[in-house]
Design an enzyme around this catalytic site. Sequence first.
Site, PDB file in Angstrom:
ATOM      1  N   GLU A   1       0.814  -1.210   0.000  1.00  0.00           N
ATOM      2  CA  GLU A   1       0.000   0.000   0.000  1.00  0.00           C
ATOM      3  C   GLU A   1       0.846   1.258   0.000  1.00  0.00           C
ATOM      4  OE1 GLU A   1      -2.784  -0.176  -1.173  1.00  0.00           O
ATOM      5  OE2 GLU A   1      -4.090   0.579   0.422  1.00  0.00           O
TER       6      GLU A   1
ATOM      7  N   SER B   1       8.396  -2.728   3.222  1.00  0.00           N
ATOM      8  CA  SER B   1       7.335  -3.685   3.536  1.00  0.00           C
ATOM      9  C   SER B   1       7.363  -4.813   2.492  1.00  0.00           C
ATOM     10  CB  SER B   1       5.994  -2.944   3.591  1.00  0.00           C
ATOM     11  OG  SER B   1       4.969  -3.803   4.040  1.00  0.00           O
TER      12      SER B   1
ATOM     13  N   ASP C   1       6.141  -6.043  14.889  1.00  0.00           N
ATOM     14  CA  ASP C   1       5.507  -5.990  13.571  1.00  0.00           C
ATOM     15  C   ASP C   1       4.372  -7.015  13.515  1.00  0.00           C
ATOM     16  OD1 ASP C   1       4.800  -6.138  10.900  1.00  0.00           O
ATOM     17  OD2 ASP C   1       6.862  -5.973  10.174  1.00  0.00           O
TER      18      ASP C   1
ATOM     19  N   HIS D   1       5.695  -2.284  12.476  1.00  0.00           N
ATOM     20  CA  HIS D   1       5.889  -2.638  11.066  1.00  0.00           C
ATOM     21  C   HIS D   1       6.763  -1.586  10.379  1.00  0.00           C
ATOM     22  CE1 HIS D   1       5.181  -4.439   7.219  1.00  0.00           C
ATOM     23  NE2 HIS D   1       4.614  -3.356   6.742  1.00  0.00           N
TER      24      HIS D   1
END
Lengths: 357, 357
Positions: free
Chosen positions: B151, B220, B303, B334
């Site tokens: 994202e 990520s 995370d 995270h």
Amino acid sequence: MSADDLVPQKVEAILNPGRMLSDGIPYPDFAAARALDDLAEWLPFWAETAERYEALGMAALEAGNRVSGGEWLWHSSLSWHYGQLMWFHEPERREHGQHKKVELYKRAAPHLVAPAERVEIQFESTMIPGYLRLPDGPGPHPCAVLIGGLESTKEESYHFEALCHRRGLATFAFDGPGQGEMYFDVKLCADFHRYTSAVLDAISPRPEVDSDRIGILGRSLGGYYAMQSAALDKRLKSCVAWGGFSDMSDFDGMPPHTRGGFVYVSGYEDLDEGRSYLQETFDLSQSIGDLTCPTMLIQGVHDPIFPPHQTELLQVGLAHNDMAEIVVEPDGDHCCHNMGPVVRPRMADYLARTLRE
Amino acid sequence: MSADDLVPQKVEAILNPGRMLSDGIPYPDFAAARALDDLAEWLPFWAETAERYEALGMAALEAGNRVSGGEWLWHSSLSWHYGQLMWFHEPERREHGQHKKVELYKRAAPHLVAPAERVEIQFESTMIPGYLRLPDGPGPHPCAVLIGGLESTKEESYHFEALCHRRGLATFAFDGPGQGEMYFDVKLCADFHRYTSAVLDAISPRPEVDSDRIGILGRSLGGYYAMQSAALDKRLKSCVAWGGFSDMSDFDGMPPHTRGGFVYVSGYEDLDEGRSYLQETFDLSQSIGDLTCPTMLIQGVHDPIFPPHQTELLQVGLAHNDMAEIVVEPDGDHCCHNMGPVVRPRMADYLARTLRE
């Protein structure tokens, strides 16, 4: 009534999200400070935070990571700054914080992008400390002289300076009477503008600076100083009052710790004596008629320190100036800090535009 | 179970203070979004915010204030970005937000400091969109290729790019399969690294780029792609996985909307089918043995998406690499977004140092 009765009582009295985050306090530090239960934890929290950044900065410099080294040392300086903010009730701890802030910024200065060159200006029996920073590209550059306020000093304008540099302006931020380093030597006084003129004497001959294109921006109390300076020294070609006032007739309506701060930096202990001194000292109506250069004023309607009455006085005082641009933000607080991402670039734009023309 | 059951239910599910503020969301906007009562207000709030910045940006450009114009248009783009974040349950509105984000960034690009040059790379039957930005000074410059995640897209790395530029690195941020602009053409797939190689084919011959000094950073999910790409294309001389994982064995423990997002960008509607596809698609143990360049991995112990088990798999996988630097932050979430001001400069330092050597 003693000024001691005006000490802040709660974390919320000091905490200023818009200001702190726009000035560069990282959100995680801000959030941790906001979560403190007791104001007594405030200064120790920031001291510990400052020491953590100092250690990070030193380790980065040792590893050859100069950019991080400079930024983390500056973060350490800014943490000390906010730690001692409004800490007038414990002068020794406040002064320790001030000294640490100055020391850490000094160590950060050569590693910042752009580097900050410390300039010490001998003036009468004292010294005016400032930092010159240059934008990219060949000079001479137009230059914005930056003044802090009651509780903001030259170390705090780092992020605002970046806005100026990106727009092709050099910056010179200094502490004047009652501010930062100078407080120890010279308290708040009526003729701040003479110190500004001494700064202009020092930076105008610099080959990096275009002496025909120097402007000034002052923040909060510094807004007064900026207008006074630009009125009385015509070498200043542009003026921004980032919050400002005309006189101290609204002194009694200010938040208690702000009143306490004004009295403290004036060198008084008694509130009534301090108030009298401040009310005699500040009267912009004496000089504002001479403020003829392009001038921008940024005021927030919800400013609890410089209320709309002061804006009205300034509007009257500036009526003669066709180039005055008075911005009154209906949702703005003191210095419109709650609208930083909108008003800060605007002021930098104004300086860049008026100094280019 | 359908992926529709995995939609976020509350503002807190989307709100990520550390990430949003480090990526450049202004605090006043963040605070207003946090105060929303109902998740249904989230996207409309950001759309309105985006439109306000767009209007500010256009007015600034018209007035000749290019720097503010570019920054405010970028703020508009970033507001659209966070508006559509995790909005998988209303694909049309999400896609509208994606398109607006892309459009606003395109309009901001030439005015940014440094300007962002859009590069469209034809590859097989599709096009890989990216932006090249250069640091000050004469080239050719070492270059950091930047990859987003599930994202995060090329428009979101603006602030991280500035960290790179200040350290003398050029940046090239692009959307790959399943990300941003490319999602519409190519969904998440096993061979992201082939798209990275196409990017290297395109930027290596550029005279501004030092083709012997190109590194890669992925964030990520992008951390996986970065490691995969650097293992399989030896033109990459340095690799940073800003959060990462080895396989999808911990898929069921991820937050619901993250699972929903993974399934969505893979082009599936059914959760079980999506999970199977993802578990077949991701297995870094196949290639990590070839990851021999200097590699930094940043993991947070807390995370919830890539838990410590994934860190352990990566530690085993990287055991052969003497130059691997695995940072496991005991307080990190995270991507250690809650420690942005500490870990982000470190990663930029790592890229700068390893690409200088």
